[in-house]
Write an enzyme that holds these catalytic residues in place. Structure first.
Site, PDB file in Angstrom:
ATOM      1  N   LYS A  33      70.336  31.576 -61.519  1.00  0.00           N
ATOM      2  CA  LYS A  33      69.765  30.229 -61.383  1.00  0.00           C
ATOM      3  C   LYS A  33      69.711  29.513 -62.736  1.00  0.00           C
ATOM      4  O   LYS A  33      69.680  30.166 -63.787  1.00  0.00           O
ATOM      5  CB  LYS A  33      68.363  30.313 -60.774  1.00  0.00           C
ATOM      6  CG  LYS A  33      67.327  30.986 -61.649  1.00  0.00           C
ATOM      7  CD  LYS A  33      66.025  31.232 -60.893  1.00  0.00           C
ATOM      8  CE  LYS A  33      65.008  31.899 -61.800  1.00  0.00           C
ATOM      9  NZ  LYS A  33      63.891  32.494 -61.046  1.00  0.00           N
ATOM     10  N   ARG A 118      52.901  32.251 -53.761  1.00  0.00           N
ATOM     11  CA  ARG A 118      53.739  31.152 -54.201  1.00  0.00           C
ATOM     12  C   ARG A 118      54.609  30.693 -53.037  1.00  0.00           C
ATOM     13  O   ARG A 118      54.703  29.503 -52.752  1.00  0.00           O
ATOM     14  CB  ARG A 118      54.615  31.622 -55.378  1.00  0.00           C
ATOM     15  CG  ARG A 118      55.464  30.539 -55.990  1.00  0.00           C
ATOM     16  CD  ARG A 118      56.148  30.978 -57.269  1.00  0.00           C
ATOM     17  NE  ARG A 118      57.306  31.840 -57.053  1.00  0.00           N
ATOM     18  CZ  ARG A 118      58.171  32.188 -58.001  1.00  0.00           C
ATOM     19  NH1 ARG A 118      57.990  31.760 -59.238  1.00  0.00           N
ATOM     20  NH2 ARG A 118      59.191  32.981 -57.745  1.00  0.00           N
ATOM     21  N   TYR A 244      62.136  12.334 -90.528  1.00  0.00           N
ATOM     22  CA  TYR A 244      61.133  11.401 -89.992  1.00  0.00           C
ATOM     23  C   TYR A 244      59.737  11.695 -90.532  1.00  0.00           C
ATOM     24  O   TYR A 244      59.298  12.837 -90.565  1.00  0.00           O
ATOM     25  CB  TYR A 244      61.093  11.486 -88.467  1.00  0.00           C
ATOM     26  CG  TYR A 244      62.279  10.850 -87.799  1.00  0.00           C
ATOM     27  CD1 TYR A 244      62.481   9.471 -87.884  1.00  0.00           C
ATOM     28  CD2 TYR A 244      63.186  11.616 -87.083  1.00  0.00           C
ATOM     29  CE1 TYR A 244      63.577   8.881 -87.267  1.00  0.00           C
ATOM     30  CE2 TYR A 244      64.273  11.040 -86.458  1.00  0.00           C
ATOM     31  CZ  TYR A 244      64.475   9.671 -86.551  1.00  0.00           C
ATOM     32  OH  TYR A 244      65.545   9.089 -85.945  1.00  0.00           O
ATOM     33  N   MET A 290      66.509  14.227 -83.010  1.00  0.00           N
ATOM     34  CA  MET A 290      67.079  14.374 -81.665  1.00  0.00           C
ATOM     35  C   MET A 290      68.359  15.215 -81.689  1.00  0.00           C
ATOM     36  O   MET A 290      68.568  16.077 -80.856  1.00  0.00           O
ATOM     37  CB  MET A 290      67.365  12.990 -81.081  1.00  0.00           C
ATOM     38  CG  MET A 290      67.631  12.995 -79.597  1.00  0.00           C
ATOM     39  SD  MET A 290      67.968  11.339 -78.949  1.00  0.00           S
ATOM     40  CE  MET A 290      66.359  10.579 -79.012  1.00  0.00           C
TER      41      MET A 290
HETATM   42  C1  LIG Z   1      63.713  33.904 -61.219  1.00  0.00           C
HETATM   43  C2  LIG Z   1      63.510  34.835 -60.125  1.00  0.00           C
HETATM   44  C3  LIG Z   1      63.876  36.184 -60.254  1.00  0.00           C
HETATM   45  C4  LIG Z   1      64.351  36.800 -61.541  1.00  0.00           C
HETATM   46  O1  LIG Z   1      63.244  37.099 -62.354  1.00  0.00           O
HETATM   47  P1  LIG Z   1      63.448  37.854 -63.758  1.00  0.00           P
HETATM   48  O2  LIG Z   1      62.065  38.070 -64.238  1.00  0.00           O
HETATM   49  O3  LIG Z   1      64.217  36.931 -64.639  1.00  0.00           O
HETATM   50  O4  LIG Z   1      64.181  39.119 -63.469  1.00  0.00           O
HETATM   51  C5  LIG Z   1      63.792  36.991 -59.130  1.00  0.00           C
HETATM   52  N1  LIG Z   1      63.328  36.498 -57.955  1.00  0.00           N
HETATM   53  C6  LIG Z   1      62.935  35.221 -57.810  1.00  0.00           C
HETATM   54  C7  LIG Z   1      62.439  34.773 -56.486  1.00  0.00           C
HETATM   55  C8  LIG Z   1      62.999  34.355 -58.883  1.00  0.00           C
HETATM   56  O5  LIG Z   1      62.586  33.096 -58.737  1.00  0.00           O
END
Ligand SMILES: *Cc1c(COP(=O)(O)O)cnc(C)c1O
Length: 335
Positions: A33, A118, A244, A290
């Site tokens: 991700k 969550r 700056y 920046m």
């Molecule tokens: C981001 C995420 C992971 C990975 O977590 P890590 O701590 O980076 O291994 C696994 N499961 C879900 C649902 C996540 O959102």
């Protein structure tokens, strides 16, 4: 031009270590991700595939599309149902009200809320939800949960593990033969390295550890380093300021250089307060701009990050945030 270096051998080394703990590459779901935590999803994907990874998890359909030609199994973690789900992808079911909004025959991994609160459904709701999934012709392919504190040395890890075990047994009982092909997964990076092995019926779902960071293991290699190139150099005379607000004031004549990386590239903005040292030992001088920063002259290039924990500690955050914020526009090269 500033760039990110990806160390292929380091990545392969980490994957080997993960696979050895998980019991084989076929039991590893690599979390890709957010551009593979800032590393570059499209760059790392072929390396992971060549190693034997064929299952990844991403944030949304756009990320899944980028990798669809590489991996056979792509799990989407944060989906908003729209009724046009892609039959190629697998969707995490985070919310029971989504069942009626998802297109029929879509592949699902059911999220169990084992105490993180969550996402997901409660273990007590499993029977009713399995019935609803069947009613709406959704294909249940897997069941998952997420740990709230796998890196905290408290009991929550064991409480959640126990709840998931209970959920699994319930599902085995309710589905009987149909449960045979289900994939179960719960362990993220820290949980895998803490547990050291997986249950026989589980996969792991790991993000950060692929890239060389884990609280429970020092035996990993950092995959990413961030480099900047010099735009200009000068002697800053005693009493002169740079940048700056002129917050850095030279106490003596000093040779400085300005490098082509700034907070627009995804770095947290150093405001000139406190000593921030780069890996070569040079100090950033004055506020970060920046698109650039100034520091003691380090030659044509300078390494800005070789261990995200250093910057994370300075800014009182975690390595995840430092890495994932790195702009997708930065050039990335595999070495
Ligand atoms: C981001 C995420 C992971 C990975 O977590 P890590 O701590 O980076 O291994 C696994 N499961 C879900 C649902 C996540 O959102």
């Amino acid at each position: 031009m500033a760039y990110i270096k990806i160390d292929r051998l380091a990545y392969e080394y980490n994957l080997d270590l993960i696979a050895s703990k998980a019991g084989g590459y076929q039991r590893v779901i690599c979390v890709f991700k957010d551009n593979a935590y800032g590393h570059g999803a499209k760059l790392l994907a072929p390396i992971a595939k060549a190693k034997g990874i064929n299952f990844v998890a991403v944030k949304n359909e756009a990320e899944a599309k980028e990798l669809e030609d590489i991996f056979d199994n792509i799990l989407i973690l944060s989906h908003h149902p729209h009724g046009g789900e892609n039959e190629k992808f697998i969707y995490a079911l985070n919310e029971k009200n989504d069942i009626k909004k998802i297109k029929k025959n879509t592949k699902i991994h059911l999220v169990i809320d084992t105490n993180m609160h969550r996402n997901g459904i409660l273990p007590e709701e499993i029977q009713e939800i399995l019935y609803e999934l069947r009613n709406h012709n959704l294909q249940l392919h897997g069941v998952m949960m997420h740990f709230a504190g796998s890196d905290e040395m408290d009991a929550s890890y064991f409480v959640q593990k126990q709840k998931f075990q209970y959920a699994k047994e319930l599902i085995y009982n309710l589905l009987q033969e149909d449960a045979k092909n289900l994939i179960f997964h719960s362990h993220n990076s820290e949980a895998l390295f803490r547990a050291n092995t997986l249950e026989d019926d589980e996969y792991c779902r790991v993000g950060l550890v692929q890239f060389g960071y884990a609280y429970f293991s020092k035996d990993l290699h950092r995959v990413l380093s961030l480099w900047a190139e010099r735009l200009s150099q000068r002697i800053l005379k005693k009493g002169q300021c740079v940048g700056y607000g002129g917050v850095y004031n030279a106490k003596e004549d000093i040779e400085i250089a300005t490098y082509d990386l700034g907070y627009a590239d995804g770095l947290l903005r150093y405001d000139g307060k406190g000593d921030f040292y780069l890996p070569s030992g040079k100090k950033i001088l004055g506020k970060m701009s920046m698109d650039s920063f100034s520091c003691e002259n380090n030659g044509e290039t300078i390494c800005v990050i070789d261990d995200a924990n250093v910057m994370a500690e300075f800014f009182n955050t975690i390595s995840y945030e430092i890495l994932v914020k790195l702009s997708p526009n930065l050039k990335r090269i595999v070495v």
